[in-house]
Design a protein around this motif. Sequence first.
Motif, mmCIF file in Angstrom:
data_model
loop_
_atom_site.group_PDB
_atom_site.id
_atom_site.type_symbol
_atom_site.label_atom_id
_atom_site.label_comp_id
_atom_site.label_asym_id
_atom_site.label_seq_id
_atom_site.Cartn_x
_atom_site.Cartn_y
_atom_site.Cartn_z
ATOM 1 N N ILE A 376 0.838 -1.207 0.000
ATOM 2 C CA ILE A 376 0.000 0.000 0.000
ATOM 3 C C ILE A 376 0.874 1.259 0.000
ATOM 4 O O ILE A 376 0.642 2.211 -0.759
ATOM 5 N N VAL A 404 -3.808 2.263 -6.813
ATOM 6 C CA VAL A 404 -4.645 3.065 -5.916
ATOM 7 C C VAL A 404 -4.740 4.491 -6.437
ATOM 8 O O VAL A 404 -3.945 4.933 -7.263
ATOM 9 N N THR A 416 -5.356 7.473 0.676
ATOM 10 C CA THR A 416 -5.977 6.612 -0.315
ATOM 11 C C THR A 416 -7.028 5.739 0.363
ATOM 12 O O THR A 416 -6.959 5.487 1.582
ATOM 13 N N TYR A 418 -8.830 1.995 0.091
ATOM 14 C CA TYR A 418 -8.653 0.689 -0.544
ATOM 15 C C TYR A 418 -9.326 -0.371 0.324
ATOM 16 O O TYR A 418 -9.044 -0.476 1.524
ATOM 17 N N ASN A 419 -10.228 -1.154 -0.303
ATOM 18 C CA ASN A 419 -10.969 -2.216 0.402
ATOM 19 C C ASN A 419 -11.615 -1.694 1.697
ATOM 20 O O ASN A 419 -11.470 -2.290 2.768
#
Length: 645
Positions: A376, A404, A416, A418-419
Amino acid sequence: MINMSHEHTAHTHVSSCSHSHSDQHEHGKTPIILFFVGLAIFIISFFLPAGVWSNSFAFATIILSGYHVIIEGFQDTYVETKRNKKFTPNVHVLMALAALGASLIGDFKEGALLILIFSAAHFLEEYVEGKSKREITALMNMNPTKARLIEPDGTIKVVDVSKLKIGDHLQVLNGDQIPTDGKILTGYTSIDESSINGESIPAEKTVGDEVYGSTINGDGTFIMEVTKDSSDTVFAKILKLVNESQSNLSKTATKIKRFEPKYVTAVLIIVAIYIIATPYLLDYTFDQSFYKGMVFLTVASPCALAASDIPATLSAISNLAKRGVLFKGGSYLSNLSDIKAIAFDKTGTLTEGKPKVTDVHFIDTVNNQISFYSDIIVAMEKKANHPLANAIIESIVTTTDLDVTIENEIGKGLITHYNKHTYRIGKPSQFTQVPKDIEKFNNQYTKEGKTVVYFSDNDDVVGLIAMMDLPNPKAQKVINYLKQAGVHTAMITGDAKTTGEAVAHSLGMDQVVGNVLPENKSKIITQLHDEYGLTAMVGDGVNDAPALVKADIGVAIGEGTDVAIDVADVVLMKNDLTQLSYAHRLSKKLDKVVMQNIVFSMSVVLLLVTLNIFGKMNLPIGVLAHEGSTIVVLLNGLRLLKPLH
């Protein structure tokens, strides 16, 4: 780097040769042309029958090849005597009188030979030293010339920086050069301030922060207010200091230079006494006494003394040039052995010039997610355009290439989603709830002069990354060598003192001066000189230019800016600091060789003079022995062409 085409001149330190005029006269091509005409006539004289024509050609050589020696010898003697309020002759006078004296007793060719040798050494020195005035056009080219002025009606007008007034509002776009000093009214950005403070890591700026002219804006766009007149900006002060330093240059006299007036005065007095006294003391006729006096003047002429320094210095300069170390004048190499203090810029000189990740730490409870977090972090930084981002990308190992979308929010850093998780990278000050484990490492790394960023998962700080501009691997060897040589080492940096101290401590340096703006760097050089003596400065940026000029010896790193290279006296072209210690060792050896040459040449003169007093010397033998000693001195100097082990 800046493209430029302008001449460099060394500081007007007195040359290591014995030609006192070298910093006072500008020669065109005429004296050089006359020298070679005289040399050609001298060669022709050997093919003429002995007598009037042969002697006339040899005498013409003395006048033509020695034109500048004779004129400047008497002129400089007059000027220096008037300035010092005591008789201050130079070797030019002695050489001129020796050549003319040899002619008076009929030995025209010997006089011509003396003049040719001395004149050749003189021109050789001028070639090495260079006489053109140092220009600063490259530095001037970096001075901003245009600004985007916001008119009262809100329109944007591009104007000359010189027309800006305090209080004007300017628009600065991403990638622009900031036109003048001021403060930000609206916007957020990162600014490359290396031209001002040498700091490799861009400074993040927002409303109320100061910005400096000539620095480079990053990705952001902002509105600024002009707070200083264009002639009073930090960068303008750099220009002013470089100009002032060039017009107020200190001179460092070399050993031969200091010895020269005393030597010449002594010879002139002794010759006069000799000619007058010997008819009474040794029962000579006046003609015999005058002849012996001219022999004395000839054998005492300092050909070997004049050759004691230049050939040896040129050999050492050539030796260093092969290793990528360029000296812009023999005096700097000669004086390098005598330095008592040396100051270094930090960024790009003692350090590698770009940040690298030194430490990555995650809290214990997320050990099973470290691999994912690394993916990440790298994915986020790949979308950022920042030197710190490059350092992180190069250092952190990933297992999966994630895609991302990031946001760069003012005051929060990179974000960011993410999920269904929100991840953030930013300064420690942007986070409120921080685990004690993370705080402990942050405090430790900060004290070590490192830049720290936190990484959070849904506002929970789970890790940190520490970065630092690491010391140049070769800097340690150089600092150790200088300390063993008894040279005081100091670091001058625009960084915070803690950052500088971290690097300096790891290198074992004697002194650190942090938070230094360019206009203060030259003041610190002056302080070091006052406290320790002869001082050198090593740097690579525009911000180092005033200090490089102010120092007795300025050393530029070859991969630095053109300005630093231009104003410096020594350039390390291969960016290899260890060559600085090699140059210092060679300078020490040069000092010994020159002293050997001086002692030898003067011993020969003393022997020849003694033999002359007791009637065991005539002019041909005296010239042969005298020129033989010159050859020995030349060969001794050529030993410096060999590499040191």
